[in-house]
Design an enzyme around this catalytic site. Sequence first.
Site, PDB file in Angstrom:
ATOM      1  N   ARG A 293       0.801  -1.213   0.000  1.00 19.47           N
ATOM      2  CA  ARG A 293       0.000   0.000   0.000  1.00 19.47           C
ATOM      3  C   ARG A 293       0.846   1.281   0.000  1.00 19.47           C
ATOM      4  O   ARG A 293       0.542   2.232  -0.713  1.00 19.47           O
ATOM      5  CB  ARG A 293      -0.881  -0.016   1.258  1.00 19.47           C
ATOM      6  CG  ARG A 293      -1.874   1.124   1.370  1.00 19.47           C
ATOM      7  CD  ARG A 293      -2.462   1.182   2.793  1.00 19.47           C
ATOM      8  NE  ARG A 293      -2.949  -0.113   3.232  1.00 19.47           N
ATOM      9  CZ  ARG A 293      -4.150  -0.597   2.956  1.00 19.47           C
ATOM     10  NH1 ARG A 293      -5.002   0.124   2.260  1.00 19.47           N
ATOM     11  NH2 ARG A 293      -4.513  -1.795   3.385  1.00 19.47           N
TER      12      ARG A 293
ATOM     13  N   TYR B  49     -14.720  -2.346   3.490  1.00 20.50           N
ATOM     14  CA  TYR B  49     -14.136  -1.977   4.782  1.00 20.50           C
ATOM     15  C   TYR B  49     -14.618  -0.643   5.323  1.00 20.50           C
ATOM     16  O   TYR B  49     -14.115  -0.192   6.352  1.00 20.50           O
ATOM     17  CB  TYR B  49     -12.602  -1.836   4.665  1.00 20.50           C
ATOM     18  CG  TYR B  49     -11.874  -2.919   3.946  1.00 20.50           C
ATOM     19  CD1 TYR B  49     -11.808  -4.208   4.487  1.00 20.50           C
ATOM     20  CD2 TYR B  49     -11.210  -2.676   2.756  1.00 20.50           C
ATOM     21  CE1 TYR B  49     -11.106  -5.208   3.840  1.00 20.50           C
ATOM     22  CE2 TYR B  49     -10.501  -3.669   2.102  1.00 20.50           C
ATOM     23  CZ  TYR B  49     -10.451  -4.933   2.645  1.00 20.50           C
ATOM     24  OH  TYR B  49      -9.755  -5.911   2.013  1.00 20.50           O
TER      25      TYR B  49
ATOM     26  N   CYS C 102     -25.521  -2.015  -8.850  1.00 20.02           N
ATOM     27  CA  CYS C 102     -26.842  -2.252  -8.261  1.00 20.02           C
ATOM     28  C   CYS C 102     -26.697  -2.793  -6.850  1.00 20.02           C
ATOM     29  O   CYS C 102     -26.850  -3.987  -6.596  1.00 20.02           O
ATOM     30  CB  CYS C 102     -27.626  -3.232  -9.119  1.00 20.02           C
ATOM     31  SG  CYS C 102     -27.876  -2.582 -10.753  1.00 20.02           S
TER      32      CYS C 102
ATOM     33  N   TYR D  32      -4.917  -1.812  -3.953  1.00 22.91           N
ATOM     34  CA  TYR D  32      -6.142  -2.562  -3.675  1.00 22.91           C
ATOM     35  C   TYR D  32      -7.370  -1.955  -4.349  1.00 22.91           C
ATOM     36  O   TYR D  32      -8.476  -2.038  -3.823  1.00 22.91           O
ATOM     37  CB  TYR D  32      -6.362  -2.695  -2.149  1.00 22.91           C
ATOM     38  CG  TYR D  32      -5.149  -3.286  -1.456  1.00 22.91           C
ATOM     39  CD1 TYR D  32      -4.808  -4.618  -1.663  1.00 22.91           C
ATOM     40  CD2 TYR D  32      -4.319  -2.514  -0.646  1.00 22.91           C
ATOM     41  CE1 TYR D  32      -3.675  -5.165  -1.061  1.00 22.91           C
ATOM     42  CE2 TYR D  32      -3.196  -3.051  -0.036  1.00 22.91           C
ATOM     43  CZ  TYR D  32      -2.884  -4.374  -0.247  1.00 22.91           C
ATOM     44  OH  TYR D  32      -1.772  -4.906   0.350  1.00 22.91           O
TER      45      TYR D  32
END
Length: 439
Positions: free
Chosen positions: A291, A332, A359, A388
């Site tokens: 990350r 998350y 949807c 991510y």
Amino acid sequence: MRFTGTMKVNAKGNLEIGGCDTVDLAQNFGTPLYIMDEAYFRANCRAYYGAFNKHGADAVYAGKSLLTLSICRIVDEEGLSLDVVSGGELYTAIQSGFPMSRVYFHGNNKSADEIRMALAAGVHRFVMDSFDEIDLLDTLAQEVRLIANVLLRLTPGIEAHTHEYVRTGQIDSKFGFVVPNGQARDAVNTVLSRENLQLRGLHCHIGSQIFELKPFGDAAEILLSIARQARDENGWVCEELNLGGGLGIHYAEGDDPPSIADLAGTVIRTVQDTAARFSVPAPKVLVEPGRSISGPAGTTLYTVGSVKTIPDVRTYVAVDGGMGDNPRPALYGSVYEACLANRPLEERTAKVSIAGRYCESGDMLIWDAKLPLPRVGDLLAVGVTGAYNYAMAMNYNRFPRPAMVLVRDGEAELIVRRESYADLIRNDVIPGRLRKQHD
Ligand SMILES: *Cc1c(COP(=O)(O)O)cnc(C)c1O
């Protein structure tokens, strides 16, 4: 939204990244569009290289955060090693020409086929996650008459996520060998007893988006206590101590992570001091950032398609992407910030919520964003989407996945093509009995 990397407002008053006007990028490549700031991605690699590799340690880029052929090439050029967690990630690395002598293979349930592929490719390290996997790797290595170099993934009894940091005596996790109950020690002994496995070191990964350095140091101490025990009992010397990834990044106001240099200082010093205290040789330190390398370097560009105000309730601004290109808010509750790329400096007088087009009521990208009141046709840039996002992208509702462009010095190059409708049905098969009959 913070302007980072090469982001700025250009003479036309538009958001610019890597010297490219984002309004032009939208026109030339369409939206939604992943934009990767090459200079920024490289700067993050260099920060790790300078803080770790230059001090005899090793930074291993966690490919699961973002992996494409071009990303592999950049990581290779920057001299970092590479973590893969699947046959697909390994295949990507192989196809890009990434040197297998710098590849680490993770995963808590590697298949026999994946392990055979990794043995044939000659990956540098296998990170073992279970007793069954130790048996499987030993058997498969024996079949091809190879010695596999192994790290053991341990669960040190520490879990850290952002500001939460817990030490638990017994950890309940699908990953790794638990330290407090003695399984870690058993795993060391098991690997040491296998002819086709060579135990090189210990590994742990204590969480993600971590804002404190103490848990990394504590994890290092726990791993070194296992190393000391194994040295005393078997004379085994731990050559490598891999402390995993997890350094946090700034997504939104209030996020204040430590720097890469501070992480390096803490873990390298803790390992040296603790090894000296335990009278064991100081192992080589490894970290596996994902990350904190890819995340900040990415931006996603969307087009606003509708602005719906429910009086006294809320204004929903719908964009042409959503949970399919960025599942993190839905998964998350992750928080992102945005700006209007075609009028980034206008006063932010409105509070609006950014909805995706999938949807699913949970398909909301940002709640209560402060922006100039968006209009249909505006371009919305969401920052810090490099990690991510593409890696987790999906085809729910059969929306094709977006393209990705690499921007640098005013040039934009496609590194992932936009999926087509034909791509969506490429693997669909109609059995003969269901085929439409032509007369
Ligand atoms: C996810 C993961 C990483 C990377 O974590 P980041 O939070 O992206 O830095 C590194 N190592 C392992 C084993 C992981 O599972």
